[in-house]
Design an enzyme around this catalytic site. Structure first.
Site, PDB file in Angstrom:
ATOM      1  N   THR A   2      12.433   0.376  -1.221  1.00 35.69           N
ATOM      2  CA  THR A   2      12.938   1.326  -2.212  1.00 35.69           C
ATOM      3  C   THR A   2      14.471   1.325  -2.285  1.00 35.69           C
ATOM      4  O   THR A   2      15.029   1.190  -3.379  1.00 35.69           O
ATOM      5  CB  THR A   2      12.381   2.732  -1.929  1.00 35.69           C
ATOM      6  OG1 THR A   2      10.957   2.667  -2.039  1.00 35.69           O
ATOM      7  CG2 THR A   2      12.917   3.754  -2.925  1.00 35.69           C
ATOM      8  N   SER A  15      11.741  -0.511   6.140  1.00 38.86           N
ATOM      9  CA  SER A  15      11.821   0.606   5.181  1.00 38.86           C
ATOM     10  C   SER A  15      12.852   0.298   4.109  1.00 38.86           C
ATOM     11  O   SER A  15      13.612   1.157   3.684  1.00 38.86           O
ATOM     12  CB  SER A  15      12.191   1.918   5.891  1.00 38.86           C
ATOM     13  OG  SER A  15      11.335   2.170   6.965  1.00 38.86           O
ATOM     14  N   ALA A  35      18.205   7.253  -2.731  1.00 37.90           N
ATOM     15  CA  ALA A  35      17.048   7.245  -1.837  1.00 37.90           C
ATOM     16  C   ALA A  35      17.296   6.331  -0.645  1.00 37.90           C
ATOM     17  O   ALA A  35      17.814   5.229  -0.798  1.00 37.90           O
ATOM     18  CB  ALA A  35      15.812   6.763  -2.594  1.00 37.90           C
ATOM     19  N   GLY A  51      15.207   4.773   3.016  1.00 35.56           N
ATOM     20  CA  GLY A  51      13.848   4.326   3.324  1.00 35.56           C
ATOM     21  C   GLY A  51      13.057   5.395   4.054  1.00 35.56           C
ATOM     22  O   GLY A  51      13.621   6.270   4.718  1.00 35.56           O
ATOM     23  N   GLY A  73       2.963   1.986  -2.467  1.00 39.47           N
ATOM     24  CA  GLY A  73       3.130   2.522  -3.816  1.00 39.47           C
ATOM     25  C   GLY A  73       4.359   1.970  -4.515  1.00 39.47           C
ATOM     26  O   GLY A  73       4.855   2.577  -5.470  1.00 39.47           O
ATOM     27  N   GLY A  82       0.839  -1.179   0.000  1.00 37.46           N
ATOM     28  CA  GLY A  82       0.000   0.000   0.000  1.00 37.46           C
ATOM     29  C   GLY A  82       0.880   1.237   0.000  1.00 37.46           C
ATOM     30  O   GLY A  82       0.408   2.369   0.012  1.00 37.46           O
ATOM     31  N   GLU A 139       9.090   3.882   8.040  1.00 38.32           N
ATOM     32  CA  GLU A 139       9.014   3.731   9.490  1.00 38.32           C
ATOM     33  C   GLU A 139       9.379   4.991  10.269  1.00 38.32           C
ATOM     34  O   GLU A 139       8.793   5.264  11.320  1.00 38.32           O
ATOM     35  CB  GLU A 139       9.873   2.542   9.930  1.00 38.32           C
ATOM     36  CG  GLU A 139       9.193   1.225   9.594  1.00 38.32           C
ATOM     37  CD  GLU A 139      10.129   0.047   9.512  1.00 38.32           C
ATOM     38  OE1 GLU A 139      10.963   0.033   8.585  1.00 38.32           O
ATOM     39  OE2 GLU A 139      10.040  -0.851  10.361  1.00 38.32           O
TER      40      GLU A 139
END
Ligand code: FES
Ligand code: FES
Lengths: 152, 760
Positions: free
Chosen positions: B537, B534, B717, B719, B495, B493, B722
Site C-alpha cells: 500500500t 507491509s 498510509a 503498512g 485486498g 488476500g 505485519e
C-alpha cells in the site's frame, strides 16, 4: 462410476482418480474444493457426500457409486447466491479465499443441522476447517448473520 | 519531499524491506501530488466497500495456481532427501522413466547450475534430489515413490540445533563455518548504562521454529511457446520470479512472462522462484508440453522457509523510576541451511528511548530447511524477549508495565537519529488501556474452579512500514468511461485489488464501481516490487494516485473545450466532469466523444523522506490457565495500532485479526519439532504442526487509530500487515506469568512447559 454432482449425473474414473477430490478437480474440472494437505488435516477440500461433510482428499472415489456430491460450485441456485455466500461477501469473510469453499460447505451443513447455533456451537462445528489468514471472526459473524436471518 | 541528493533526476533514497535498510536509486516522479492530510475531504478512501473479488472467492470461481489447467498439461513431483546430511550415490532414474505414464525424470546433473537443484551432496532433509514428470499426478507420485525407495545414500553427521552446530566436534554445515562472527551494534556505552542502573533484570528467552503454512502450497505451471516461457505462479513477487527464472535458465527477462491471479496466502514464504518453478519450466521445455508442479504438504512444511528459532539473552538496566539506562542482547539464530543473517536485534534499538543499547547476534547454520521472511521477521522473535524482559522489569520495579513503557517512549528513531513521520504509540497505550479496562479487569474465576487461573498482560511493537520506490502504475480510461488501474503487483488476500481501485477512484473522481484493478502480469503491467514488508500500500498506493491524478489532468484538458470552460473551473466527482461543482459531462460521454483517443495516466513512487516511518501499537491479553492440565486459553485481545491513514477499515480489520490469530498460534502451539538424532522434522504436516482453529480464537477488539501520515507519502498510509502479529505472543506470555506468578521464557506455551514452570 456414476455420481450426482451438484444435481447433475456425472461419470468418473476411480482408477485414474482414486480420491473424490482428484475426481472432482482433475476429471470434472470443479476446482472449488482445494488440495492443501491431502491428509484430512485442513478442510480445504470439504464437500458434502449424501449430505454429510467429508474431506474429499480422504474419500475414495470407488466408494462413491451413486452418491450425491455437493461442492461450492453448487451452492448458488443459478444466479442467486446461497445466503451464506452472500453473508461471506457482506461480512468480508474472505482473505486469500483458499479455505473459503470448504468453510462455506461446513457452514451450510451446520446450519441445516442446527439453524440457530450458538457462537460456541459454530466454533466447534467449524474447527475442522483451517484458515491460515485468520478470517475466523468474520466467518463466525457471517454464519451468525445467516442464522439470525439477517444476511445481506 | 526531500531526498538524499536532489541534484539530478535520479536520487538516492532509503527503503526498509522486512526491517532491513536498503539504499536505492530512484527517478524523481514528474510531479508529486499534494499530500492527502488527515482532514482531506476523501469520500472513497477511508470507507469499506466490499472486496472487489469476494464474489469469485465465494463461488469457487477464483482460480489459484493449482487450478490452472493447460491443454496437454503434465504433472511434476519432487523427490526429497530423507536425511539431513550425506551423499546421494545413486537412484533408479531409468526404472522410474519406464513406469506407466512417466514422460521424464530429472536427477543429479540434469539442472542448469543456476537452479542449484539436484545436487549429490545433501545438506538438509527435504532438499530436492530428483523430479518426475508424468501424464497424471497419480503416475508422477507413483514414480516419485519408486525413486524415493531407490535412493542409495551415505549419511553423514549433521547438526540439528545451535548446540550441535557450535560444539567443538561439530560437523561442518557450510565451508565458511557454522557460525558467523557476532554482529555487534552499539550506541552509547552499555557497560556504563548498567553501572548507572539501580535495577537490572536478565533473562534468557527461547523461540521456536515456526512454519508459514499457507493453505495454498507453493506451485507453478510452466508453458513454452517457442522460446517464450509463461509461468503461472503463487507468488508475492511476480517480477522477482521472472528475474530468478531468467537468470537460472539463462534466458532474457523479456522471454519470461509470470502471471499470478489468486493466491492462497504467502506470509513471506513466496518471494521468488523455487524448485517447483524450475522443475516445471525445465520439464515443459524438454517435453514440449505445459507442466504443473505443486508442493505436497510435507514438502511445503520442510522446504519453503520458516521463522528461525532464537536464543536471546537480554539484560535491561533502569533507575528506580523506570528510566532505562541500558538494553543489551546476545542472540543466537539457527537459520537452517540458508537465510538472512541477522535476526531479532533491530527492535531493541528502536522500541524504547535509551542512550545505551548493545546487541550482538550470531547466525548459526544448521542442517535444516533455510529461513524465509515470515510476517514481521526478526521483530516477532525480538519482541517476545524484549517485551518479556520489560514486563519482568516492571514486576521488579513494582511498576505498571504500561507506565514503564510510557516512561521510555521513543520520541525519534534512536537507531538512525531520524524523526518519526508520525508515531502515536502513546495514544495506542491510552486507548488500549481504556478498551481493556486495564489493569482492573481480571475476572477471577468462580471459586469452585480453583484450578483455573486468570491473568492479564500487555506488550508493544514497532515495525518499519514506509514502503518506497520503485513502483509504477498506469490508469487508463476506456472509451465508455470505465477505468483500469494497471500495476504489476500482487494481492495475497490482503485486498490490494480493492485498495488500489479506491485510491484511483478517489484521485480521479470516478465512481468506485467503474474502476477495476489489473495486477499480476509481468508482461503487460508496469513494475512494482514484492508484496512483503507491509510495503504494497505505501509503495504502490502513491504511484496509483499519481497515475490517476495524471489521467485526470488529461481528462480535464479534453473536457475544457467541450464544456467551453477553463480548466480551473472544472473538477470531477462520481465519474462526472463538473463545472463550478455542478455535474456537466459524464466520463462516458466525454470518452465516447474522444473515440479511440485514449487517456492514460502514468504514476511512479517517489523517494522516501528522511524520516523514520513506522507502524506502532500495543496489545493487551487476558488468559485462563488450567493449572492441572497446563492448557492456556486466550480469552481476549485488545489491540490498538497506528499506521496513519487506513484506506479500507474492513480490510485492515482482517489484517489485525490475521496477525493476532497467527500470534496466538506462535504463542501457544506452533513449533517445528526435529528428530535431533536424524535431523528430520517430525511434524511436517498440518496436524502435528498445529495452527489455530476457529475454536482457539479469543474475543478480539482491535483497531487502527486512523488519521493520516502525510509526511510518510502523499497518500498518508503506512503498512499494516505485519505489525499486528508482533506484540501478541509477549502479551499472552505476560498474562500467563500474571496468572501463574511464574514466568515462562520459552515459546510455545505448551501444557508441558506451563506445568514445568509451575513445578519450578
Ligand atoms: S486437503 Fe483435504 S483436509 Fe486438507
Ligand atoms: S482466507 Fe486464506 S486461508 Fe482462509
Amino acid at each position: 462410476m456414476h455420481l450426482t454432482v451438484n444435481g447433475s449425473p456425472r461419470e468418473v474414473d476411480s482408477q485414474r482418480f482414486p480420491t473424490l477430490l482428484a475426481a472432482l478437480r482433475d476429471q470434472l474440472g470443479l476446482t472449488g474444493p482445494k488440495l492443501s494437505c491431502g491428509h484430512g488435516e485442513c478442510g480445504a477440500c470439504t464437500v458434502r457426500l449424501n449430505g454429510d461433510l467429508v474431506y474429499a482428499c480422504l474419500s475414495l472415489t470407488a466408494a462413491c457409486e451413486g452418491a450425491q456430491i455437493e461442492t461450492v460450485e453448487g451452492l448458488a441456485a443459478g444466479e442467486n447466491l446461497h445466503p451464506l455466500q452472500q453473508a461471506f461477501i457482506t461480512h468480508d469473510a474472505t482473505q486469500c479465499g483458499f479455505c473459503t469453499p470448504g468453510q462455506l460447505m461446513a457452514a451450510a451443513a451446520l446450519l441445516e443441522r442446527n439453524p440457530s447455533p450458538s457462537e460456541e456451537e459454530i466454533r466447534t462445528a467449524m474447527s475442522g476447517n483451517l484458515c491460515r489468514c485468520g478470517t475466523y471472526p468474520k466467518i463466525v459473524a457471517a454464519i451468525r448473520a445467516v442464522a439470525a436471518g439477517a444476511n445481506g | 519531499m526531500s531526498a538524499g541528493d536532489k541534484k539530478g533526476r535520479f536520487v538516492q533514497t532509503t527503503v526498509e524491506v522486512e526491517g532491513r535498510t536498503e539504499t536505492r536509486v530512484v527517478e524523481l516522479p514528474a510531479f508529486e501530488p499534494t499530500p492527502w492530510t488527515a482532514d482531506a475531504p476523501l469520500t472513497i478512501v477511508g470507507t469499506s466497500p466490499l472486496r472487489t473479488d469476494a464474489f469469485e472467492k465465494v463461488t469457487g470461481r477464483a482460480r489459484y495456481t493449482a487450478d490452472t489447467v493447460r491443454p496437454g498439461m503434465l504433472h511434476a513431483v519432487l523427490v526429497r532427501a530423507p536425511i539431513a546430511k550425506g551423499t546421494l550415490n545413486a537412484l533408479a532414474l531409468d526404472r522410474a522413466r519406464a513406469m506407466p505414464g512417466v514422460r521424464g525424470v530429472l536427477g543429479p546433473g540434469d539442472a542448469p547450475p543456476g537452479t542449484r537443484l539436484f545436487r549429490r551432496d545433501i545438506s538438509y532433509a527435504g532438499q530436492p534430489l530428483a523430479a518426475v514428470c508424468a501424464e497424471s499426478l497419480l503416475e508422477a507420485e507413483r514414480a516419485a515413490h519408486a525413486l524415493a525407495a531407490s535412493l542409495d545414500l551415505t549419511p553423514a553427521p549433521h547438526a540439528a540445533t545451535v548446540e550441535d552446530a557450535l560444539a567443538s566436534d561439530a560437523p561442518s554445515v557450510r565451508s565458511a563455518g557454522n557460525a558467523t562472527a557476532p554482529a555487534v551494534v552499539e550506541r552509547g556505552d552499555v557497560t556504563r548504562g548498567l553501572a548507572e542502573a539501580e535495577v537490572t533484570v536478565t533473562r534468557e528467552y527461547r523461540t521456536p521454529v515456526a512454519l508459514h503454512s499457507a493453505l495454498e502450497p507453493h506451485g507453478a505451471v510452466a508453458e513454452w511457446n517457442g522460446d517464450q516461457l509463461t509461468i503461472w505462479e503463487s507468488t508475492q513477487g511476480i517480477f522477482r520470479v521472472r528475474n530468478d527464472v531468467a537468470r537460472a535458465l539463462g534466458v532474457p527477462q523479456a522471454k519470461v512472462r509470470v502471471l499470478k491471479d489468486y493466491m492462497g496466502g504467502g506470509f513471506g514464504a513466496k518471494n521468488g522462484a523455487g524448485a517447483h518453478t524450475y522443475v516445471a519450466a525445465l520439464f515443459a521445455r524438454a517435453l514440449g508440453a505445459p507442466v504443473r508442479c505443486v508442493n505436497d504438504r510435507r514438502g511445503e512444511q520442510m522446504d519453503t522457509g520458516n521463522r528461525p528459532a532464537t536464543v536471546q539473552k537480554v539484560t535491561l538496566g533502569a533507575t528506580r523510576d523506570g528510566t532505562l539506562t541500558a538494553v543489551a542482547l546476545e542472540a543466537w539464530v539457527p537459520l537452517g541451511i540458508s537465510g538472512w543473517e541477522g535476526g531479532p536485534a533491530q527492535i531493541y534499538h528502536e522500541m524504547y528511548s535509551c542512550p545505551n543499547v548493545r546487541t550482538s547476534e550470531v547466525s548459526v547454520y544448521i542442517n535444516a530447511g533455510g529461513m524465509q521472511a515470515f510476517r514481521g521477521p526478526g521483530y516477532v522473535e525480538g519482541a517476545f524477549a524484549l517485551e518479556g524482559a520489560m514486563n519482568a522489569l516492571a514486576r521488579t520495579l513494582q511498576m505498571d508495565p504500561v507506565a514503564l513503557r510510557r516512561k521510555n517512549l521513543a520520541t525519534h528513531d534512536e537507531r538512525t537519529g531520524r524523526p518519526f513521520s508520525g508515531n502515536r504509540l502513546d495514544e495506542c497505550y491510552v486507548e488500549g488501556m481504556r478498551r481493556f479496562n486495564w489493569p482492573s479487569t481480571v475476572h477471577r474465576p468462580p471459586s469452585t474452579v480453583t484450578r483455573a487461573k486468570r491473568g492479564i498482560g500487555m506488550a508493544a511493537e514497532t515495525w518499519p512500514t514506509g514502503g518506497g520506490p520503485p513502483s509504477y502504475a498506469n490508469v487508463r480510461i476506456n472509451s465508455d468511461g470505465s477505468v483500469d488501474v494497471l500495476a504489476g503487483t500482487q494481492d495475497l488476500g490482503t485486498g490490494a485489488r480493492t485498495i488500489f481501485a479506491q485510491i484511483a477512484a478517489e484521485a480521479l473522481g470516478a465512481s468506485l464501481a467503474s474502476v477495476r484493478t489489473v495486477i499480476g502480469d509481468t508482461e503487460r503491467l508496469p513494475y512494482t516490487g514484492n508484496s512483503w514488508g507491509s510495503m504494497t500500500t505505501p509503495s504502490v498506493g502513491p504511484a496509483v494516485r499519481m497515475a490517476a491524478e495524471d489521467a485526470k489532468t488529461h481528462l480535464l484538458a479534453a473536457a475544457a473545450p467541450m464544456l467551453n470552460a477553463p480548466i480551473e473551473r472544472l473538477s470531477t466527482r462520481d465519474s462526472q466532469v463538473c463545472v463550478d461543482g455542478a455535474p456537466a459531462l459524464a466520463f462516458s460521454d466525454l470518452c465516447r466523444r474522444l473515440g479511440n483517443v485514449q487517456i492514460v495516466g502514468h504514476g511512479s513512487r517517489g523517494p522516501n523522506p528522511e524520516l523514520a516511518i513506522v507502524t506502532v501499537g500495543a496489545q493487551f491479553a487476558e488468559v485462563e490457565v488450567d493449572t492441572e492440565t497446563g492448557v492456556v486459553r486466550v480469552l481476549r485481545i485488545v489491540a490498538v495500532h497506528d499506521a496513519g491513514r487506513i484506506i479500507n477499515p474492513a480490510l485492515a480489520d482482517s489484517q489485525l485479526h490475521g496477525g493476532i490469530i497467527q500470534g496466538v498460534g506462535y504463542a501457544l502451539f506452533e513449533e517445528r519439532h526435529m528428530d535431533r538424532a536424524r535431523g528430520v522434522p517430525l511434524n511436517a504436516n498440518l496436524h502435528d504442526y498445529k495452527v489455530p482453529t476457529m475454536a482457539d480464537v479469543p474475543v478480539i477488539d482491535a483497531l487502527f487509530l486512523g488519521g493520516a501520515d502525510p509526511a510518510a507519502n502523499h497518500v498518508g498510509a503506512r503498512g499494516i500487515a505485519e505489525p499486528p502479529i508482533i506484540p501478541t505472543a509477549p502479551a499472552i506470555a505476560a498474562a500467563v506469568a500474571d496468572a501463574l506468578g511464574v514466568e515462562v521464557c520459552a515459546l510455545p506455551l505448551t501444557p508441558w512447559r506451563v506445568l514445568g514452570a509451575l513445578a519450578g
